[in-house]
Design a protein around this motif. Structure first.
Motif, PDB file in Angstrom:
ATOM      1  N   ALA A 116      70.680  48.927  70.884  1.00 62.70           N
ATOM      2  CA  ALA A 116      70.390  47.636  71.529  1.00 62.70           C
ATOM      3  C   ALA A 116      71.676  46.865  71.769  1.00 62.70           C
ATOM      4  CB  ALA A 116      69.422  46.827  70.669  1.00 62.70           C
ATOM      5  N   ARG A 119      73.447  48.350  74.815  1.00 64.86           N
ATOM      6  CA  ARG A 119      72.804  47.926  76.070  1.00 64.86           C
ATOM      7  C   ARG A 119      73.144  46.479  76.381  1.00 64.86           C
ATOM      8  NH1 ARG A 119      68.453  50.816  73.825  1.00 64.86           N
ATOM      9  NH2 ARG A 119      67.475  48.868  73.140  1.00 64.86           N
ATOM     10  N   PHE A 120      73.142  45.643  75.357  1.00 67.41           N
ATOM     11  CA  PHE A 120      73.445  44.227  75.518  1.00 67.41           C
ATOM     12  C   PHE A 120      74.852  44.039  76.089  1.00 67.41           C
ATOM     13  CE2 PHE A 120      75.534  40.559  73.433  1.00 67.41           C
ATOM     14  CZ  PHE A 120      74.787  39.518  73.938  1.00 67.41           C
ATOM     15  N   GLN A 123      74.686  45.342  79.843  1.00 71.72           N
ATOM     16  CA  GLN A 123      73.847  44.573  80.764  1.00 71.72           C
ATOM     17  C   GLN A 123      74.468  43.224  81.116  1.00 71.72           C
ATOM     18  OE1 GLN A 123      70.144  44.479  78.629  1.00 71.72           O
ATOM     19  NE2 GLN A 123      69.478  46.496  79.334  1.00 71.72           N
ATOM     20  N   HIS A 219      67.230  42.341  67.258  1.00 71.93           N
ATOM     21  CA  HIS A 219      65.918  42.792  66.820  1.00 71.93           C
ATOM     22  C   HIS A 219      65.936  44.312  66.666  1.00 71.93           C
ATOM     23  CE1 HIS A 219      63.980  38.864  67.328  1.00 71.93           C
ATOM     24  NE2 HIS A 219      64.761  38.724  68.382  1.00 71.93           N
ATOM     25  N   GLU A 221      64.880  46.767  68.615  1.00 71.93           N
ATOM     26  CA  GLU A 221      65.320  47.541  69.784  1.00 71.93           C
ATOM     27  C   GLU A 221      65.776  46.642  70.931  1.00 71.93           C
ATOM     28  OE1 GLU A 221      62.167  50.174  70.830  1.00 71.93           O
ATOM     29  OE2 GLU A 221      62.461  51.477  69.098  1.00 71.93           O
ATOM     30  N   SER A 222      66.021  45.379  70.649  1.00 72.13           N
ATOM     31  CA  SER A 222      66.441  44.460  71.710  1.00 72.13           C
ATOM     32  C   SER A 222      67.286  43.347  71.111  1.00 72.13           C
ATOM     33  CB  SER A 222      65.220  43.861  72.428  1.00 72.13           C
ATOM     34  OG  SER A 222      64.453  43.075  71.527  1.00 72.13           O
ATOM     35  N   GLU A 224      68.178  39.101  71.727  1.00 76.33           N
ATOM     36  CA  GLU A 224      67.957  37.832  72.410  1.00 76.33           C
ATOM     37  C   GLU A 224      69.247  37.025  72.370  1.00 76.33           C
ATOM     38  OE1 GLU A 224      64.766  36.004  70.349  1.00 76.33           O
ATOM     39  OE2 GLU A 224      63.209  37.126  71.401  1.00 76.33           O
TER      40      GLU A 224
END
Length: 278
Positions: A116, A119-120, A123, A219, A221-222, A224
């Motif tokens: 994650a 990716r962050f 992105q 989190h 898999e992600s 915020e």
């Protein structure tokens, strides 16, 4: 040969902990300063963790001596917290490596969170300015270590704090505001000797401009991304915390009993037959 003058601000590691000195004197860390705030939620958390531990280990606890059972229950919440802290530290370390574009070998138990993070970073098209940077405020004499300063075209230079716990709390604004108002910074510098040996030392460096402060809440898999208000009113609240630490906590807390400022306000008991206190 000219000797390099050591930086006036230094961070010293002591096993798993660390301390800061400024002009040769110890200064408090931001985490310690923010620790003066009352955190009633921790009481509820401690009670819940202790009750859960007792329920999970009821049979074993019932066979223990009373003193041993009490000791085990007293330590139960720290075991849970240690696991979470260790996991968070590992994710932080991986995030730092990824921010610098380095390849990492990720253990299975933290792979979802580390993926994650990767990716962050992609992105949002973050570019790394600095990571894990010790910083200090020379006027108010405190220090700390900021997680990262990242840059992208949308936000500019962002002072970013990675959070891996279940929630994020308003106290992080005090923490980030303290870092943002620092005027000294250290970075690691590695030199290679004539025989190939490496020497790493802290050297003073310029403070990057900070355009915004944010929290990256990791989190399973992600991630915020939360903007954080760190204006002058927030920094003023942090300075009140610093004043409370220096003026009251260090005066009355047994933890600071060897400090010159230690001066408890409660005297020894007196009785009718004893003389007046001096």
């Amino acid at each position: 040969m000219t000797k390099t003058r050591p930086p006036r601000f230094q961070r010293k590691n002591h096993g798993t902990s660390h301390s800061y000195t400024l002009d040769g004197q110890l200064v408090p860390g931001v985490t310690t300063i923010c620790g003066v705030l009352d955190k009633p939620a921790l009481v509820t958390w401690a009670a819940r963790e202790t009750a859960a531990y007792a329920d999970d280990n009821w049979a074993r606890l019932s066979e223990m001596r009373s003193a041993d059972r009490i000791a085990a229950l007293e330590k139960a919440r720290f075991q849970t917290n240690r696991k979470a802290t260790t996991k968070g530290s590992r994710i932080h370390a991986m995030a730092e490596q990824l921010a610098h574009g380095r390849e990492v070998s990720v253990p299975a138990e933290i792979r979802p969170q580390v993926e994650a993070v990767a990716r962050f970073l992609d992105q949002w098209e973050w570019e790394t300015v600095v990571t894990e940077s010790p910083v200090a405020n020379s006027a108010y004499r405190y220090a700390g270590t900021a997680d990262a300063v990242l840059h992208n075209d949308r936000f500019g230079n962002v002072l970013l704090d990675w959070k891996t716990g279940k929630g994020i709390y308003d106290e992080v604004a005090l923490q980030l505001s303290a870092y943002k108002h620092c005027d000294l910074r250290l970075e690691e510098q590695t030199t290679i000797g004539p025989r190939g040996g490496k020497k790493t030392q802290w050297v003073e460096a310029d403070m990057p401009q900070i355009d915004q402060c944010m929290v990256a809440h990791v989190h399973e898999e992600s991630i915020e991304l939360h903007p954080v208000v760190t204006d002058d009113s927030v920094f003023t609240m942090f300075l009140y915390e610093l004043e409370l630490l220096e003026g009251w906590v260090k005066r009355t807390s047994w933890r600071y009993r060897s400090d010159d400022s230690f001066s408890p306000t409660i005297g020894d008991p007196i009785w009718p037959e004893t003389g007046d206190p001096e």
